[in-house]
Design a protein around this motif. Structure first.
Motif, PDB file in Angstrom:
ATOM      1  N   LYS A   1       8.473   3.323   8.588  1.00 26.69           N
ATOM      2  CA  LYS A   1       7.579   2.556   9.450  1.00 26.69           C
ATOM      3  C   LYS A   1       6.571   1.824   8.559  1.00 26.69           C
ATOM      4  O   LYS A   1       6.074   2.389   7.587  1.00 26.69           O
ATOM      5  CB  LYS A   1       6.833   3.481  10.388  1.00 26.69           C
TER       6      LYS A   1
ATOM      7  N   MET B   1       1.720  -2.294   4.932  1.00 31.55           N
ATOM      8  CA  MET B   1       1.009  -1.017   4.981  1.00 31.55           C
ATOM      9  C   MET B   1       1.838   0.052   5.700  1.00 31.55           C
ATOM     10  O   MET B   1       2.275  -0.154   6.822  1.00 31.55           O
ATOM     11  CB  MET B   1      -0.295  -1.276   5.750  1.00 31.55           C
ATOM     12  N   PRO B   2       2.048   1.199   5.077  1.00 28.09           N
ATOM     13  CA  PRO B   2       2.709   2.300   5.768  1.00 28.09           C
ATOM     14  C   PRO B   2       1.664   3.213   6.419  1.00 28.09           C
ATOM     15  O   PRO B   2       0.486   3.151   6.057  1.00 28.09           O
ATOM     16  CB  PRO B   2       3.399   3.048   4.623  1.00 28.09           C
ATOM     17  N   PRO B   3       2.089   4.049   7.355  1.00 30.41           N
ATOM     18  CA  PRO B   3       1.127   5.028   7.887  1.00 30.41           C
ATOM     19  C   PRO B   3       0.904   6.151   6.875  1.00 30.41           C
ATOM     20  O   PRO B   3       1.836   6.515   6.160  1.00 30.41           O
ATOM     21  CB  PRO B   3       1.825   5.551   9.137  1.00 30.41           C
ATOM     22  N   PHE B   4      -0.300   6.686   6.812  1.00 30.32           N
ATOM     23  CA  PHE B   4      -0.600   7.859   5.979  1.00 30.32           C
ATOM     24  C   PHE B   4      -0.853   9.031   6.917  1.00 30.32           C
ATOM     25  O   PHE B   4      -1.519   8.859   7.942  1.00 30.32           O
ATOM     26  CB  PHE B   4      -1.893   7.671   5.173  1.00 30.32           C
ATOM     27  N   SER B   5      -0.405  10.217   6.534  1.00 33.09           N
ATOM     28  CA  SER B   5      -0.728  11.355   7.389  1.00 33.09           C
ATOM     29  C   SER B   5      -1.598  12.379   6.679  1.00 33.09           C
ATOM     30  O   SER B   5      -2.153  13.274   7.291  1.00 33.09           O
ATOM     31  CB  SER B   5       0.559  12.036   7.862  1.00 33.09           C
ATOM     32  N   GLY B   6      -1.726  12.278   5.372  1.00 33.78           N
ATOM     33  CA  GLY B   6      -2.364  13.332   4.588  1.00 33.78           C
ATOM     34  C   GLY B   6      -3.836  13.539   4.897  1.00 33.78           C
ATOM     35  O   GLY B   6      -4.538  12.622   5.267  1.00 33.78           O
ATOM     36  N   GLY B   7      -4.245  14.795   4.778  1.00 30.11           N
ATOM     37  CA  GLY B   7      -5.654  15.111   4.989  1.00 30.11           C
ATOM     38  C   GLY B   7      -6.026  16.322   4.166  1.00 30.11           C
ATOM     39  O   GLY B   7      -7.014  16.938   4.356  1.00 30.11           O
TER      40      GLY B   7
ATOM     41  N   PHE C   1       0.827  -1.209   0.000  1.00 34.17           N
ATOM     42  CA  PHE C   1       0.000   0.000   0.000  1.00 34.17           C
ATOM     43  C   PHE C   1       0.860   1.258   0.000  1.00 34.17           C
ATOM     44  O   PHE C   1       2.018   1.233   0.426  1.00 34.17           O
ATOM     45  CB  PHE C   1      -0.920  -0.001   1.228  1.00 34.17           C
ATOM     46  N   GLY C   2       0.243   2.357  -0.442  1.00 33.60           N
ATOM     47  CA  GLY C   2       0.876   3.671  -0.388  1.00 33.60           C
ATOM     48  C   GLY C   2       2.226   3.690  -1.085  1.00 33.60           C
ATOM     49  O   GLY C   2       2.415   3.082  -2.140  1.00 33.60           O
ATOM     50  N   LYS C   3       3.163   4.397  -0.464  1.00 34.01           N
ATOM     51  CA  LYS C   3       4.506   4.545  -1.025  1.00 34.01           C
ATOM     52  C   LYS C   3       5.193   3.198  -1.227  1.00 34.01           C
ATOM     53  O   LYS C   3       6.038   3.051  -2.110  1.00 34.01           O
ATOM     54  CB  LYS C   3       5.368   5.394  -0.073  1.00 34.01           C
TER      55      LYS C   3
END
Lengths: 372, 77
Positions: free
Chosen positions: B46, B71-77, B8-10
């Motif tokens: 992470k 899965m990496p953490p996402f911070s975007g909003g 997922f993600g990056k």
């Protein structure tokens, strides 16, 4: 209550007047009036939630408009919460709106969150997200979490017990806050405007479901969404073994946590080191290396070189004084050791140099299996 | 043993393989080490693993055909 306004919800089978009453009594705090916050706010206000708080210290900019759909071109330069409150009260004057024209901080968080039943995290940075998570755990508030990256989104609910009595929080997924620059945000990475629209709307959906008790909530689950292929992937979140991470136990501890926004990292934080740095320190005189794994974990290390203090008894160990100047903590993956390092850092502050081995024994397995 | 990989993600930008044959790797600690050796970017960030749609908190034995999500953490909003 204006029944005409809510007519389509009131006639909805499985929703109706009982659910509408619950909505009208609920208090929801939306932190961040951005890409996630805007659609969440619109639907929550439209649905007739009793009281909604909006937290954001930012001003509208032109690059916000493709996704922050409460704002128009003429709003550029204005305070987001003021514009948002104006639009939202025009949408539904029955909802009590309270604006907080500031960013969330350790100092203001607890008092603000305590006044609401449900917390929506629509912020855009890890500092705020970890701070909000910890505050919600401390105050036992349900947290509706949403976040986006590129074409993907994440949605989860924390701090609510499932039917097995299990409760999880964001640190059960990602125990340690990423360093600045480790994971990029929308400002650096870009985002398609509809994505926070979708995730923010789902955050409002989950909030309405929690308030009214309809359907199945995403409790202890994280939903991954990819707009490129319209795929959802749901993962069950399991609680971490005890004390894998450190959560503040009270207000004082919360205020002392380091979320990285104010303190100078070099002097006030535990340093994560790699194996070369460990080796350098190991050759110095005043260095103590502590293995915080439980006694049954493998590979076992030579107790002469690595003092074993399992996490399960770490608290009592904290009462003892350590003579060495450099203290290195290590464990299997470098997660528990970081929590242990933070406990020691709290005790010794800058009096000692405290390190945690990044990635743990597993990452540097060759070093440890050859040396011991 | 063969496993299925979902990134997922990056992480999906550098781990593009969907299936992986594992030789001599039987658990998630081994898999993490293998992935971090093969994709050094992973060791710099992470991330969390899920096995068959459950987040794993401790080293977990892998079964043939297991589906591993990274899965990496996402911070975007």
């Amino acid at each position: 209550m204006d029944t005409e306004r809510y007519n389509r919800q009131l006639i909805l089978k499985g929703f109706g007047e009982v659910a509408q009453q619950k909505l009208s009594k609920a208090k929801v705090l939306v932190i961040g009036a951005g890409g996630l916050g805007c659609p969440a706010l619109q639907y929550l206000v439209a649905s007739g939630v009793g009281k909604i708080g909006l937290v954001d210290g930012d001003f509208v900019s032109l690059s916000n408009l493709h996704r922050q759909i409460l704002f128009t071109t003429t709003d550029v330069g204005k305070l987001k919460v003021e514009v948002a409150a104006q639009r939202l009260s025009a949408l539904n004057p029955e909802v009590e709106l309270k604006i907080y024209p500031n960013f969330i901080t350790q100092e203001n968080a607890l008092e603000m969150l305590a006044q609401y039943d449900f917390i929506i995290d629509g912020t855009d940075n890890f500092e705020s997200r970890y701070l909000i998570n910890d505050a919600c755990v401390l105050l036992k508030r349900p947290l509706i979490f949403g976040a986006v990256s590129g074409f993907e989104g994440q949605l989860a609910i924390f701090n609510i017990e499932d039917k097995n009595g299990e409760k999880t929080n964001y640190r059960d997924l990602f125990p340690i806050q990423p360093n600045k620059g480790e994971i990029s945000n929308c400002a650096e990475n870009g985002v398609l405007g509809v994505l926070p629209g979708i995730i923010g709307t789902m955050m409002a959906t989950e909030t309405i479901k929690l308030i009214t008790g309809i359907g199945e909530s995403l409790v202890n689950k994280i939903l991954n969404y990819n707009l490129l292929n319209q795929q959802f992937y749901e993962i069950t979140i399991t609680p971490s073994p005890a004390r894998t991470y450190k959560l503040p136990a009270g207000k004082d501890e919360f205020l002392k946590m380091n979320y990285g926004n104010t303190l100078d990292k070099k002097h006030n934080q535990v340093l994560e080191i790699d194996i070369d740095e460990l080796q350098n320190l190991q050759n110095q005189d005043s260095t103590l290396i502590i293995d915080v794994r439980e006694t049954y974990e493998v590979p076992a290390l030579n107790p002469l070189d690595y003092k074993q203090v399992p996490m399960s008894i770490f608290e009592s160990f904290l009462n003892q004084e350590i003579e060495e100047e450099n203290i290195i903590l290590l464990c299997q993956h470098g997660i528990r050791s970081l929590a242990a390092a933070e406990y020691l850092h709290e005790k010794y502050g800058q009096k000692k140099n405290i390190y945690s081995l990044k990635g743990g024994i597993i990452r540097w397995k060759n070093y440890f299996t050859n040396a011991s | 043993m063969e496993i299925e990989l979902l990134s997922f993600g990056k992480i999906a930008e550098f781990i593009t393989v969907k299936r992986l044959m594992l030789d001599g790797i039987s658990d998630t600690d081994g898999l993490k080490k293998h992935l971090e050796d093969k994709f050094p970017q992973l060791s710099e960030m992470k991330y969390k693993l899920a096995v068959d749609k459950r987040i794993i908190q401790e080293n977990t034995i892998l079964q043939n055909k297991a589906i591993i999500a990274i899965m990496p953490p996402f911070s975007g909003g």
